[in-house]
Every structure is written in structure tokens, then in C-alpha cells.
Write an enzyme that holds these catalytic residues in place. Structure first.
Site: not given
Ligand code: NAP
Length: 477
Positions: A147, A458
């Protein structure tokens, strides 16, 4: 084909990933290499060797490299902002703004590289001096979501490198374009020794998993969903690696009877729906006091009915599409579940057709919702907001804090008393008064509490806590 960057070389992957424009699914942004576990291990090994070269360079060398990277990002803001909007779907203004932020982050950490001071303490034994210094952790694994495809990588990579670490970076598979462009700038303009920075694109289940489990990776910084974050946290703790997790949110925005209604509508609109609501800090629960409730809802509906939803690259678009088919399906499923629970869909929530095929959804506003309902407990991560009516400030505060998340919270009020109390009593890591829950400064600490975050903060000078390790030395002179 855009390649991975491992040990100072651009290397083909084992497979290809097609990056699709969510505003026009006929438009292919590019083909990006996918690495496997073996290539990821090559990157980790390269970083492990290179860390010793990098940490021995001067702080000024590192500062200059960060500065060059930041300068190029700022100069190329239009081009890179367009790429970002094309692959992720946020509007052009938001895309350009995000690139500017990434550039500023690198500039900020150029300065921080020179400010990494230590401490000298008086010894309690005669003639003994005590020195406290911060040293790089070593190899840092960086895993980012889709995102904020350039800002989040920037705010992790910049402090990691500035403080002398070597980096293995895995961006989200959905949006590799901005991450690749950033990596190309780091590789060329940064002019870092080979292996100090590595880009490994590919699925989290392989590339991310290999990074997380590698004994040579001393620290993992992750931003993404709560489920993935918790699994990564357990892996890292099991092998004794440092971990920083930024995860989901269910951020409340309280609107009190004494709020300026124009301010409240503009804060709610921006916080809930800009970037298509796909922000961890999005205001997804609008907690509205009874006296202003009806006027606020009517004003929101009026404003939402004028919100231009369309192709992210068109200059008059105010809200782009959601990022992917999966995300659209998830949003629709939450909208259906809220309706089934008896919430009233006061506006939107419909799939829209535009001149190009894309994942367009009109902003959804629910009323008559209760805080215990699924729509108010789980993160939707889309342009969906709910209104929860409350009687007084105390009920508003209790409702705001009644969530397993704790990233950001906000209040719209003209009362100093309530604003001050909310700042003190909110259980979120970031609190906004008359400002959207989303939208923070790059020089200030960022992070949440409870289920939203784990580990050190961060951004800003606080980033040193995660990217450095403290060493205390005693000397008998
Ligand atoms: P996600 O599905 O958890 O993926 C995040 C990253 O982790 C991606 O690069 C993903 O790879 C990777 N990943 C997935 N499975 C993994 C594993 N088993 N081991 C290591 N890495 C793995 O999240 P998203 O859908 O991309 O992002 C949306 C989420 O991010 C929302 O919940 C949002 O709230 C959160 N977010 C939080 C913040 C904050 O600062 N708190 C900021 C922005 C977003 P892939 O490339 O395969 O997907």
C-alpha cells in the site's frame, strides 16, 4: 524483465511476475523477476560479507550516499509518482507525494548518519571509564506491503543503511515497480559496495520466509497484515533475531457535538477514503456524538456523492481503484457481512464501471453500526467506514479504545478539555486532534500499540533503536 539485485549484480529470477495496473487491467506495468529460496540465500550471504566493508566506511560516506539517493528521488518525483499510481492505484497527487516523502526520508537519514552519538558515564570504580556506543545490527531483512510501495521501503532502508547495516529487501509481489525503481537508484546513485544492498522480489512464502529464517539475518523489519506479522515475530524470536512489526489498524475518529462540522467532514473524508482507504492508519470507525450525528452523516453523504472515483492517472480523480481483485473481493465480502449484521449502507459500496477495466468501488459509509460487530472489529483495508453513534465523550473514548488494535486515533472537537483528555487517554500509539488519523511526518516516531505494532518505533531519530545495537565498554585508563 526487471531483475533482482544480488551481490552488486542484476540477476534473472526463476520466474516472472506480471505487474498489472488496477485502473486499467489491460495495461501491464512490467514484468519483474521472481527469486526463489536459493537466490534469496545468495543475497543474504552477500549482505553478510558486505556488512564489514560498509560499517568501516565513515559516517560521512554513508550520509553522502543517502543524500544522493534522496536527491534523485526528489528530482524524479513526477515520473516515479506516475509509476506508483499506475501500479498501486492511488491518485497521481498521492503517488507524487509519496515519492517526495521517500526522498525526504533519505535526506533526513543522511543527517542522522552523522548524529549517531554515544554516551560517556562516570565509572563507579576508581579510574574506570564507561562508554556507551551504538553499532549496526549487521544484516537486516526488510519486508514491505503493497500500500505504500516506495515510502515504507524508504523509511526502513534509509535508517538501516545510514546506521551501517547491510540490507536484504523483499517488496510486496503485487507492486514491485516502485520498489525496483528505488532499488535501481540505491544501487547506482548510492554507489554502495557490492552486497550492501540487495533486492529480492518474489512471494512472501518463499523469499520472505527464507529471509526470516536465515541465521545470518540479525534483524527483520516487517510491515503488513497482523497474521503474517505474528508468524514472522514467532520465527524471529525462536531464533533470537530482533524483530519490528507494523501491522493492521481499526482506527477510531471521534466527532464530538462541539466539532466544527466542516473540519470533521474533511478530516473523516481524507482519513477514511483517501488512498482508497488502503492505509493502516485509515479512520475506519467514525464515533459520532448524538447531537451532531445526523448533520455529520448528511454532510458526509453529500460530499461522498461528489467524490470523483476513477483512473488513478487522471488529474481530476480524487479516489482511485482498490489495488487488486483480491482486495476488491475482500471489501465486498465485508460490505455484505455488515449488511447481514443489520448495518445501514448509507452511501456507496458498489462496484463501478469506468472507461478502462479496473477495480473501482464507490466509497462505502455504514450507519447504525455497533462496535462489537465484525465490520468494527476487523480491518477491511478498503474504502469502507462505519458510523457508531454515542451519547457523550466518555462513551466515545471507551468505544475508541475498545479494539484489539492501537495504531492511530483522532478526535474532532473545539474543546481543549476533551482534546487534552483524548490525547492522554487514547490507547493508540499516535493521536490526532482535528486532523486525519492518516498522515504523519517523516521526522517523528511512527508506530502503534496493542495488536498493531511490536518492537521499536519506526522513523525519525527513534529508528536508531531498531537498526543499532548498544555496546557498553569499560576501560581502566
Ligand atoms: P501481507 O499480506 O501481510 O504482506 C506483507 C509482506 O509480507 C509482503 O511482502 C508479503 O509477500 C510478505 N509475506 C507474506 N507471507 C510471508 C511469510 N510467510 N514470510 C515472510 N514474508 C511474508 O500484507 P499486505 O496485504 O501486503 O499489506 C496490507 C497490510 O499491511 C494491512 O493489514 C495494513 O494495515 C498493513 N500495514 C501496516 C502499516 C503499519 O505501519 N502499521 C503500514 C502499511 C500497511 P507477498 O509479496 O507474497 O505478498
Amino acid at each position: 524483465m526487471f531483475k533482482n539485485y544480488i551481490a552488486g549484480e542484476w540477476i534473472d529470477g526463476v520466474a516472472a511476475n506480471c505487474n498489472v495496473n488496477p485502473s486499467d487491467t489491460n495495461d501491464i506495468v512490467g514484468e519483474y523477476a521472481r527469486a526463489d529460496a536459493r537466490q534469496t540465500t545468495m543475497a543474504v550471504d552477500a549482505a553478510f560479507e558486505a556488512q564489514w566493508v560498509w560499517r568501516k566506511l565513515t559516517a560521512e560516506d554513508r550520509a553522502d550516499a543517502m543524500d544522493r539517493i534522496g536527491s534523485e528521488l526528489l528530482v524524479r518525483r513526477e515520473e516515479l509518482g506516475r509509476l506508483l499510481s499506475r501500479e498501486e492505484g492511488k491518485t497521481l497527487a498521492e503517488g507524487i507525494g509519496e515519492v517526495v516523502r521517500a526522498g525526504r526520508v533519505f535526506k533526513f537519514f543522511a543527517g542522522e548518519a552523522l548524529r549517531l552519538g554515544g554516551e560517556k558515564l562516570p565509572g563507579i570504580r576508581q579510574g574506570v571509564e564507561v562508554d556507551v556506543v551504538r553499532e549496526p545490527e549487521g544484516v537486516v531483512g526488510i519486508i514491505t506491503p503493497w500500500n505504500f510501495p516506495i515510502a515504507i521501503p524508504a523509511w526502513k532502508i534509509a535508517p538501516a543503511l545510514a546506521y551501517g547495516n547491510a540490507v536484504v529487501f523483499k517488496p510486496a509481489d503485487l507492486v514491485p515497480g516502485s520498489a525496483w525503481a528505488l532499488s535501481e537508484i540505491i544501487a547506482r546513485a548510492g554507489n554502495l559496495p557490492a552486497g550492501v544492498f540487495n533486492l529480492v522480489m518474489g512471494p512472501g512464502s518463499q523469499v520472505g520466509d527464507t529471509i526470516v529464517k536465515s541465521p545470518k539475518v540479525r534483524a527483520v523489519s516487517f510491515t503488513g497484515s497482523t497474521g503474517t506479522g505474528r508468524r514472522i515475530g514467532i520465527e524471529c524470536m525462536t531464533r533470537g533475531a530482533k524483530v519490528q512489526l507494523e501491522m493492521g489498524g481499526k482506527n477510531p475518529l471521534v466527532i464530538l457535538d462541539d466539532a466544527d462540522i466542516d473540519v470533521a467532514v474533511s478530516v473523516a473524508l481524507s482519513g477514511s477514503f483517501f488512498s482508497s482507504g488502503q492505509r493502516c492508519t485509515a479512520s475506519s470507525r467514525l464515533i459520532v456524538q448524538a447531537g451532531i450525528h445526523d448533520d455529520f452523516v448528511a454532510a458526509m453523504i453529500e460530499r461522498l456523492s461528489r467524490l470523483k472515483v476513477g483512473n488513478a492517472l487522471h488529474s481530476d480523480t480524487e479516489m482511485g481503484p482498490v489495488a487488486s481483485r483480491d482486495q476488491l473481493d475482500q471489501d465486498i465480502a465485508y460490505i455484505e457481512s455488515a449488511r447481514a449484521d443489520g448495518c445501514v449502507l448509507a452511501f456507496g459500496g458498489e462496484v463501478l464501471q469506468r472507461e478502462t477495466p479496473g477495480y473501482y468501488l464507490s466509497p462505502a459509509l455504514f450507519t447504525e453500526t455497533r462496535n462489537h460487530m465484525k465490520i468494527n472489529r476487523e480491518e477491511v483495508f478498503g474504502p469502507v467506514a462505519t458510523v457508531i453513534k454515542v451519547g457523550d465523550y466518555e462513551q466515545a473514548l471507551a468505544t475508541a479504545n475498545d479494539t484489539e488494535f492501537g495504531l492511530s486515533s483522532g478526535i474532532c472537537t473545539t474543546s481543549l478539555k476533551y482534546a487534552s483528555d483524548f490525547r492522554r487517554s487514547s490507547s493508540a500509539g499516535m493521536v490526532m486532534v482535528n486532523l486525519p488519523t492518516a498522515g504523519v511526518d517523516y521526522h517523528a516516531p511512527f508506530g502503534g500499540r496493542k495488536g498493531s505494532s511490536y518492537g521499536a518505533r519506526e522513523q525519525g531519530a527513534y529508528a536508531r533503536e531498531f537498526y543499532t545495537s548498544v555496546k557498553t565498554s569499560y576501560t581502566l585508563a
